[in-house]
Design a protein around this motif. Structure first.
Motif, short mmCIF file in Angstrom:
data_model
loop_
_atom_site.label_atom_id
_atom_site.label_comp_id
_atom_site.label_asym_id
_atom_site.label_seq_id
_atom_site.Cartn_x
_atom_site.Cartn_y
_atom_site.Cartn_z
N ARG A 144 -9.25 -2.06 11.70
CA ARG A 144 -10.25 -1.29 10.95
C ARG A 144 -10.10 -1.57 9.46
O ARG A 144 -9.00 -1.51 8.92
CB ARG A 144 -10.03 0.20 11.23
CG ARG A 144 -11.00 1.12 10.52
CD ARG A 144 -10.85 2.55 11.00
NE ARG A 144 -11.33 2.71 12.37
CZ ARG A 144 -11.09 3.78 13.13
NH1 ARG A 144 -10.36 4.77 12.65
NH2 ARG A 144 -11.57 3.87 14.34
N PHE B 199 -13.77 5.62 1.49
CA PHE B 199 -13.28 4.72 2.54
C PHE B 199 -14.46 4.05 3.24
O PHE B 199 -15.54 4.63 3.37
CB PHE B 199 -12.45 5.50 3.56
CG PHE B 199 -11.08 5.86 3.06
CD1 PHE B 199 -10.08 4.89 2.99
CD2 PHE B 199 -10.80 7.15 2.64
CE1 PHE B 199 -8.81 5.22 2.52
CE2 PHE B 199 -9.53 7.49 2.17
CZ PHE B 199 -8.54 6.52 2.11
N ALA C 146 0.87 -1.18 0.00
CA ALA C 146 0.00 0.00 0.00
C ALA C 146 0.90 1.23 0.00
O ALA C 146 2.05 1.19 0.47
CB ALA C 146 -0.92 0.00 1.22
N HIS D 256 -14.01 2.43 6.48
CA HIS D 256 -13.83 2.75 7.91
C HIS D 256 -14.73 1.93 8.83
O HIS D 256 -15.48 2.47 9.64
CB HIS D 256 -14.02 4.25 8.16
CG HIS D 256 -12.91 5.09 7.62
ND1 HIS D 256 -13.06 6.40 7.26
CD2 HIS D 256 -11.61 4.80 7.35
CE1 HIS D 256 -11.90 6.88 6.80
NE2 HIS D 256 -11.02 5.92 6.84
N ARG E 182 -7.67 9.43 6.43
CA ARG E 182 -7.67 8.13 5.75
C ARG E 182 -7.75 6.98 6.75
O ARG E 182 -8.31 5.94 6.47
CB ARG E 182 -6.43 8.00 4.86
CG ARG E 182 -6.53 8.96 3.67
CD ARG E 182 -5.27 9.10 2.87
NE ARG E 182 -5.40 10.32 2.05
CZ ARG E 182 -4.40 11.01 1.55
NH1 ARG E 182 -3.15 10.61 1.73
NH2 ARG E 182 -4.63 12.10 0.86
N TYR E 183 -7.17 7.17 7.93
CA TYR E 183 -7.27 6.14 8.98
C TYR E 183 -8.66 6.12 9.63
O TYR E 183 -8.96 5.26 10.43
CB TYR E 183 -6.22 6.40 10.06
CG TYR E 183 -4.82 5.88 9.77
CD1 TYR E 183 -4.44 5.48 8.50
CD2 TYR E 183 -3.87 5.78 10.79
CE1 TYR E 183 -3.15 5.02 8.24
CE2 TYR E 183 -2.58 5.31 10.54
CZ TYR E 183 -2.23 4.94 9.27
OH TYR E 183 -0.95 4.49 9.03
N GLY E 184 -9.47 7.13 9.32
CA GLY E 184 -10.81 7.17 9.91
C GLY E 184 -10.84 7.78 11.30
O GLY E 184 -11.72 7.46 12.10
N LEU F 295 -6.29 -1.84 8.45
CA LEU F 295 -5.38 -1.13 9.35
C LEU F 295 -5.41 -1.80 10.72
O LEU F 295 -6.48 -2.10 11.24
CB LEU F 295 -5.85 0.33 9.49
CG LEU F 295 -5.00 1.25 10.37
CD1 LEU F 295 -3.69 1.60 9.67
CD2 LEU F 295 -5.78 2.53 10.69
N LEU G 297 -8.03 -3.69 2.34
CA LEU G 297 -7.08 -2.71 2.88
C LEU G 297 -7.39 -2.52 4.37
O LEU G 297 -8.33 -1.81 4.73
CB LEU G 297 -7.22 -1.37 2.13
CG LEU G 297 -6.20 -0.27 2.53
CD1 LEU G 297 -4.79 -0.65 2.13
CD2 LEU G 297 -6.59 1.07 1.89
N LEU H 45 -10.27 -0.25 6.04
CA LEU H 45 -10.33 1.07 5.39
C LEU H 45 -11.09 0.94 4.07
O LEU H 45 -11.80 1.84 3.65
CB LEU H 45 -8.93 1.62 5.13
CG LEU H 45 -8.01 1.83 6.34
CD1 LEU H 45 -6.80 2.66 5.92
CD2 LEU H 45 -8.73 2.51 7.50
N TYR I 164 -8.70 7.56 -3.98
CA TYR I 164 -9.77 7.82 -3.02
C TYR I 164 -10.23 9.27 -3.02
O TYR I 164 -9.44 10.18 -3.35
CB TYR I 164 -9.32 7.41 -1.61
CG TYR I 164 -9.21 5.90 -1.50
CD1 TYR I 164 -10.28 5.15 -1.01
CD2 TYR I 164 -8.06 5.24 -1.93
CE1 TYR I 164 -10.20 3.76 -0.96
CE2 TYR I 164 -7.96 3.86 -1.87
CZ TYR I 164 -9.04 3.12 -1.39
OH TYR I 164 -8.96 1.76 -1.34
N PHE J 66 -1.13 6.77 2.54
CA PHE J 66 -2.30 6.51 3.39
C PHE J 66 -2.09 6.97 4.84
O PHE J 66 -3.04 6.98 5.62
CB PHE J 66 -2.66 5.02 3.38
CG PHE J 66 -3.39 4.57 2.14
CD1 PHE J 66 -4.72 4.92 1.94
CD2 PHE J 66 -2.74 3.81 1.17
CE1 PHE J 66 -5.39 4.51 0.79
CE2 PHE J 66 -3.41 3.40 0.02
CZ PHE J 66 -4.74 3.75 -0.17
#
Lengths: 457, 457
Positions: free
Chosen positions: B101, B445, A385, B447, A394-396, B109, B107, B103, B436, A389
């Motif tokens: 999470r 996203f 990736a 999320h 983007r991580y929320g 996280l 993808l 994303l 995105y 990011f």
């Protein structure tokens, strides 16, 4: 040390201590009132912003800087207002029970999130940041001392005047003192406040790397921020060519000035057709490659063999200065390139040269990917990736306080969580330590964990 | 800056980066081998310890210090050995998924606990601490540079020689390099290493407050420790008299040299019979009371009225020096005493004067207790319990790295958790940010939080 700095810092500490006791309902409701106050005073804010813009013109500020200053460009002002309500609507970051343990009958220990305390937030010229920071600070129960860039001083003053008027008007019902938000204006104030480690708990610089570096060098207070963003991508011998091409183009060229842009490309020369990744970076992304001697000769001969050696490609290759280029944040369409013989070597290089921001491996080999993610000592470790990011949105996280390259407290993109710490609450009914084994008594501890989702305190 | 310090620090960093990739099984198994190695070499350790004890006699060291040096007094050596196995048996603090999470499709996280990196641990003369710290460091995946007090240098050298021999012998199977544990011997080494903020991530001083204060003042590296333990107890107007008497005696007299001992007693004079708490402290605990003028006159007249004014009680009351006594860690049977008119006032006093260690309220009034626990800005906020509970063993942390009075990272008694931080792992299959929304693309996203208890990575 200026006594004015001490009194500002002490005021922040004392106000923060009161804010710490205020309910989420009252903190959030105050944010709504701040929203309404700013909205009702759109005209006066616009007027102040016009003065800053006029001064910018007179001082011949760069066009990009001028655009940043303009709070009423497009929907910037409305977005700022909506942002305040968005923060108000977030879950309360304070008072969350993270651990609950029965030490003995009637003696319970709770680890509970709590505000860090008093923040010093230093940012540059975007006027909307002041509303953003105010919301984050109040929501997380922290007092904040704010310093914005001097180009926006009139806008900051007006917004800050309105915020403080709203806080003061509502102090009776909200219980929140106006000292929770204080604006300072001069660099001297900042220097003086950076010495107030007795009262200020955390410095949050939002701005250029130079700003962050300078602040880190001049205070004992912990600093939440990143002085550098030296991100690397490693092309493993089992990297997929198309992924490697797409990701390196995105990471290097989509926003070269970003702290999450790729600055170093490490290549295992056993990767088939690795040179096509370099060729692509230059042809598609106009990237200048700062290469080591072995990369240079291998790359140019591959281009020659394949009949692809154009003048553009030839000119895009320059000799890397190995003593600096692998520790450099180019912030431009430049990239340092080096061969490494294995994932292990890539990890060693990154741990010595990266700024512990974000580093990625491109590979189809799970074992190498896992080794890379376990071995690299950065806040973000990515597999297939783009480093781009690395970002709170983007991580929320909804809203971002900043990106941290510290090793402790908060790492990577930091949301509201980075503005809270924790405290231990111990609730008993008269227990004393000397009744227990190990301190002269005979009672044993129970040490039974309680289900935090069912704990009500 | 000494190049030797730089090479020691760099060696720690590089070894730590390798240790970071080693499985819990291998880390724990190495601890068992270190246990066996130390046990098998009991004789040589005893011999080295005898040399230190002999030197101590010749240098006329205080008796209490001599006792500390004696590693073979009682079951100290066996306890040290068992401690190594205990640490090995703890849950792996590294690699725990704290947040997961999605994303976007494919993808994901993950926020995963990771070692802090390279530690510099400075402790005083107890020889058993070296085994303790070695276990904690290896278990938590951190490299450690160790400096013990010079009185135990022979014992430290021998234990360290054995530990390093065991690590080296097992490097082939464990993968753990011997640089993970390095012993340094001189104060100059410490000063030089405190400048190595590029390679060292955390300093852990275990020892006197003077040591901690000195270290904090001379490094940019974060320090995990407490320079002061100024703990207060507040007797609310609704305090239960018996609880107040028991808790203050325990907190002040059971171990006056402890950092969690009470140094300040705040009293709401509306508490009925508050003076009996002071009388009890002196009669039962032989405590000298450093009181403000209003406390003095009120206390003495209450004693007189009740016919209890003895010579001992009279002599135990001295005038507080208000400019220093409420910011003082007496570490003796002395206590500063002051009236405050409300819980709010108590909180204000504590937040300005305490060292953010541990503070307690004694009350039967829930509302005041909750206000106190929300308002006091210390790592421990207690209701009807003695401040002496602030301790890793009593909290059930098994083993204690130290007690922190920092506001960030780790607060209060710190277990293995204080030696880990976290990293974000992003696992994708070729995703790039510019696909995105917000970065020029059209994908949104997702999320979506995943259940961390079910995540397997």
């Amino acid at each position: 040390m200026s006594s004015s700095a001490e009194s500002i810092a002490k005021n922040a500490r004392l106000s923060g201590n009161i804010l710490k006791t205020i309910s989420n309902e009252n903190r959030s409701s105050l944010l709504h009132k701040i929203h309404d106050g700013l909205k009702a005073n759109t005209a006066s804010i616009k007027q102040a912003n016009q003065v800053d813009l006029q001064n910018a013109l007179e001082n011949k500020l760069a066009d990009s800087l001028y655009k940043r200053l303009d709070l009423f460009k497009g929907d910037k002002f409305e977005t700022m207002l909506v942002g305040i309500k968005d923060v108000a609507a977030l879950d309360d970051p304070v008072g969350k029970v993270k651990l609950a343990r029965e030490l003995d009958e009637g003696l319970n220990l709770y680890q509970v999130t709590a505000p860090v305390g008093a923040l010093l937030v230093i940012f540059e010229s975007r006027p909307e940041v002041i509303a953003n920071i105010t919301s984050l600070a109040i929501k997380s129960g922290n007092a904040a001392i704010l310093k914005g860039g001097k180009e926006s001083v009139n806008t900051f003053r007006e917004i800050s005047r309105i915020i403080n008027a709203v806080i003061s008007e509502n102090e009776g019902t909200s219980g929140i003192p106006s000292g929770v938000i204080q604006l300072i204006e001069t660099r001297q104030d900042v220097s003086d406040l950076l010495q107030q480690d007795l009262y200020i708990d955390l410095v949050v610089p939002r701005g250029s790397n130079a700003l962050v570096r300078q602040i880190k060098a001049s205070t004992k207070i912990p600093v939440l921020g990143h002085a550098d963003g030296i991100c690397s991508i490693f092309l493993d011998k089992n990297a997929d060519l198309e992924k490697a091409k797409r990701i390196t183009i995105d990471a290097k060229t989509s926003y070269p000035a970003g702290c999450n842009a790729m600055e170093t490309l490490l290549i295992d020369p056993e990767m088939p057709q690795w040179w096509l990744v370099l060729q692509n970076l230059t042809k598609v992304g106009n990237v200048k490659l700062h290469v080591t001697a072995d990369v240079k000769s291998a790359y140019l001969s591959k281009l020659q063999e394949s009949g692809n050696l154009t003048e553009q490609l030839q000119n895009s290759v320059v000799d890397a200065d190995e003593s600096i280029d692998f520790d450099k944040e180019f912030l431009s369409l430049d990239c340092a390139v080096k061969f490494v013989d294995s994932t292990e070597q890539a990890v060693v290089h990154i741990n010595l040269h990266s700024s512990k921001h974000t580093d990625a491996i491109i590979t189809e080999d799970q074992e190498n990917a896992e080794y890379f993610m376990k071995g690299v000592d950065s806040s973000g470790v990515y597999w297939n990736a783009s480093t781009r990011f690395a970002d709170g949105f983007r991580y929320g996280f909804g809203t971002e306080v900043g990106i941290s390259t510290s090793k402790i407290h908060a790492r990577g993109p930091v949301g509201l969580d980075g503005l809270v710490s924790y405290q231990y609450q111990l609730r008993g009914n008269g227990q004393i330590a000397s009744d227990y084994i190990g301190s002269g008594g005979s009672r044993a501890f129970v040490h039974k964990n309680l289900d935090v989702s069912k704990v009500q305190i």
